[in-house]
Design a protein around this motif. Structure first.
Motif, PDB file in Angstrom:
ATOM      1  N   UNK A   1      53.969  65.078  72.216  1.00 29.00           N
ATOM      2  CA  UNK A   1      53.059  64.383  71.288  1.00 29.00           C
ATOM      3  C   UNK A   1      52.895  65.158  69.993  1.00 29.00           C
ATOM      4  N   UNK A   2      52.557  64.465  68.904  1.00 26.54           N
ATOM      5  CA  UNK A   2      52.253  65.176  67.664  1.00 26.54           C
ATOM      6  C   UNK A   2      50.988  66.005  67.826  1.00 26.54           C
ATOM      7  N   UNK A   3      50.836  66.998  66.958  1.00 25.42           N
ATOM      8  CA  UNK A   3      49.614  67.800  66.956  1.00 25.42           C
ATOM      9  C   UNK A   3      48.825  67.461  65.696  1.00 25.42           C
ATOM     10  N   UNK A   4      47.545  67.792  65.726  1.00 19.03           N
ATOM     11  CA  UNK A   4      46.675  67.466  64.606  1.00 19.03           C
ATOM     12  C   UNK A   4      45.797  68.658  64.268  1.00 19.03           C
ATOM     13  N   UNK A   5      45.448  68.781  63.001  1.00 18.75           N
ATOM     14  CA  UNK A   5      44.507  69.824  62.586  1.00 18.75           C
ATOM     15  C   UNK A   5      43.075  69.434  62.919  1.00 18.75           C
ATOM     16  N   UNK A   6      42.872  68.178  63.318  1.00 16.98           N
ATOM     17  CA  UNK A   6      41.545  67.712  63.703  1.00 16.98           C
ATOM     18  C   UNK A   6      41.378  67.934  65.198  1.00 16.98           C
ATOM     19  N   UNK A   7      40.456  68.783  65.587  1.00 19.83           N
ATOM     20  CA  UNK A   7      40.318  69.176  66.985  1.00 19.83           C
ATOM     21  C   UNK A   7      40.007  68.000  67.892  1.00 19.83           C
ATOM     22  N   UNK A   8      39.326  66.969  67.376  1.00 18.54           N
ATOM     23  CA  UNK A   8      38.932  65.846  68.216  1.00 18.54           C
ATOM     24  C   UNK A   8      40.060  64.835  68.406  1.00 18.54           C
TER      25      UNK A   8
ATOM     26  N   UNK B   1      61.552  74.823  63.679  1.00 17.57           N
ATOM     27  CA  UNK B   1      61.236  73.633  64.456  1.00 17.57           C
ATOM     28  C   UNK B   1      59.863  73.092  64.053  1.00 17.57           C
ATOM     29  N   UNK B   2      59.642  71.818  64.336  1.00 16.54           N
ATOM     30  CA  UNK B   2      58.370  71.186  64.037  1.00 16.54           C
ATOM     31  C   UNK B   2      57.267  71.726  64.943  1.00 16.54           C
TER      32      UNK B   2
ATOM     33  N   UNK C   1      67.547  68.140  81.076  1.00 11.66           N
ATOM     34  CA  UNK C   1      66.415  67.765  80.246  1.00 11.66           C
ATOM     35  C   UNK C   1      66.827  67.714  78.776  1.00 11.66           C
ATOM     36  N   UNK C   2      66.628  66.566  78.148  1.00 14.08           N
ATOM     37  CA  UNK C   2      66.848  66.410  76.706  1.00 14.08           C
ATOM     38  C   UNK C   2      65.459  66.276  76.087  1.00 14.08           C
ATOM     39  N   UNK C   3      64.955  67.385  75.588  1.00 13.77           N
ATOM     40  CA  UNK C   3      63.582  67.493  75.100  1.00 13.77           C
ATOM     41  C   UNK C   3      63.590  67.497  73.575  1.00 13.77           C
ATOM     42  N   UNK C   4      62.778  66.628  72.970  1.00 10.99           N
ATOM     43  CA  UNK C   4      62.825  66.535  71.510  1.00 10.99           C
ATOM     44  C   UNK C   4      61.488  66.082  70.947  1.00 10.99           C
ATOM     45  N   UNK C   5      61.330  66.335  69.645  1.00  8.59           N
ATOM     46  CA  UNK C   5      60.259  65.729  68.864  1.00  8.59           C
ATOM     47  C   UNK C   5      60.926  64.995  67.712  1.00  8.59           C
TER      48      UNK C   5
END
Length: 202
Positions: free
Chosen positions: A44-51, A87-88, A9-13
């Motif tokens: 996937x990217x994360x967001x501070x917006x819950x929706x 890490x991100x 597995x080559x796992x990355x962001x």
């Protein structure tokens, strides 16, 4: 994939493509080892917006990782751009959801390595690599880096460390992967796959 192939597995962001390029080079090294298959996966990217939500399938590049990718792999290469020597958040968020795999020991005894890219030459490459190792050590993985038998570690001026592969992408991401960094990234993938093969034969 044939039944005897070992999935690595080559796992990355990757936000701007630099870490993704390293991931592809590591995958190249993995697939240079007979009987090994590189599985490129991202998060996937994360967001501070819950929706805010992301589509189930990314628009381009590798598919999103699933927890079963960790369970099925024979080895793991994990990569992220640096975020203040760490890490991100998207990759950390994914790892935070692996408690069941930690409890079951799904990753224990498997080889692992890490890689990163930075916008500035001294932007925390080694600190990020070391911090990325910590959750993998908690999972019981066998951490590996790059030995100084690779002469490029003594000549590189752009990336590549004994702790793992790295790349100086520049503040605007326009720096291409240097020859030294390229050789070291491929070598890291090959070393990971060769170790996975040796461990499986025991």
């Amino acid at each position: 994939m044939i039944a005897s192939d070992l999935p690595i597995l080559v796992l990355y962001y990757s936000r701007n493509g630099a870490t993704r390029k390293l991931a592809e080079l590591i995958a190249q090294g993995v697939e240079s080892v007979s009987g090994c298959e590189a599985r490129l996966r991202t998060v996937p990217p994360v967001s501070t917006v819950a929706e805010a939500t992301e589509p189930a399938i990314p628009g381009s590049g590798a598919p999103y990782a699933e927890l079963r990718d960790l369970e099925e792999c024979a080895g793991l290469a994990m990569g992220s751009p640096t975020r203040f020597g760490n890490m991100a958040a998207p990759l950390k968020y994914f790892l935070d959801g692996t408690s069941a795999q930690w409890l079951s020991g799904a990753l224990a005894g498997k080889p692992a390595c890490v890689f990163t890219s930075t916008g500035s030459l001294h932007g925390g490459q080694e600190a990020t690599l070391l911090s990325m190792m910590i959750p993998l050590l908690h999972h019981g993985m066998l951490m590996m880096g790059l030995p100084y038998t690779h002469p490029q570690l003594m000549t590189t001026a752009s990336g590549g460390t004994p702790y793992g592969a790295s790349h100086w992408s520049g503040s605007n991401g326009t720096h291409t992967v240097s020859d030294d960094s390229r050789v070291l990234a491929v070598a890291l993938g090959r070393r990971l796959a060769e170790t996975a093969v040796r461990l499986r034969r025991q």
